[in-house]
Design a protein around this motif. Structure first.
Motif: not given
Length: 124
Positions: A26-33
């Motif tokens: 989830i944190d990685l996805t937030k960073l990519h977004v």
């Protein structure tokens, strides 16, 4: 220690690992977004500033051209009409070619922004 307690401890540990993994994803996805949105926003800001600069350059060049045509034709009004006619022709050409000049590059830039490894966008 019994087998049951060992299994329970293993399951608890697995559960913690899965929760940690899901949270990290989830944190990685937030960073990519956030990265994609920042690139998009920065790109829009740069293009907006360049648009304003180009607008004022074009505005003053148009006024200068209108006065130059006016001096050449001995009619300031005719000079401005000539420049306006040139913009009308350019606008019609731009409208007719809007798919090639606007739509396709925007679609390609969005595809490149959100799918950087995908470079085989079909040329229509």
């Amino acid at each position: 220690m019994s087998n049951k307690e060992s299994l329970s401890d293993d399951l608890t540990e697995i559960k913690k690992e899965i929760e940690s993994y899901v949270q990290n994803r989830i944190d990685l996805t937030k960073l990519h977004v956030a990265e994609d949105l920042s690139r998009f926003t920065a790109g829009v800001a740069v293009r907006l500033v360049l648009f304003y600069i180009a607008f004022f350059i074009l505005l003053f060049l148009s006024i200068a051209a209108a006065y130059a045509f006016g001096r050449y034709t001995n009619s300031t009004e005719l000079g401005f009409i000539i420049v306006a006619g040139a913009y009308l022709v350019a606008g019609i050409i731009f409208y007719l070619l809007r798919g090639i000049l606007i739509n396709k590059p925007i679609i390609q830039s969005f595809i490149h922004l959100f799918f950087p490894n995908y470079s085989n966008y079909d040329k229509e």
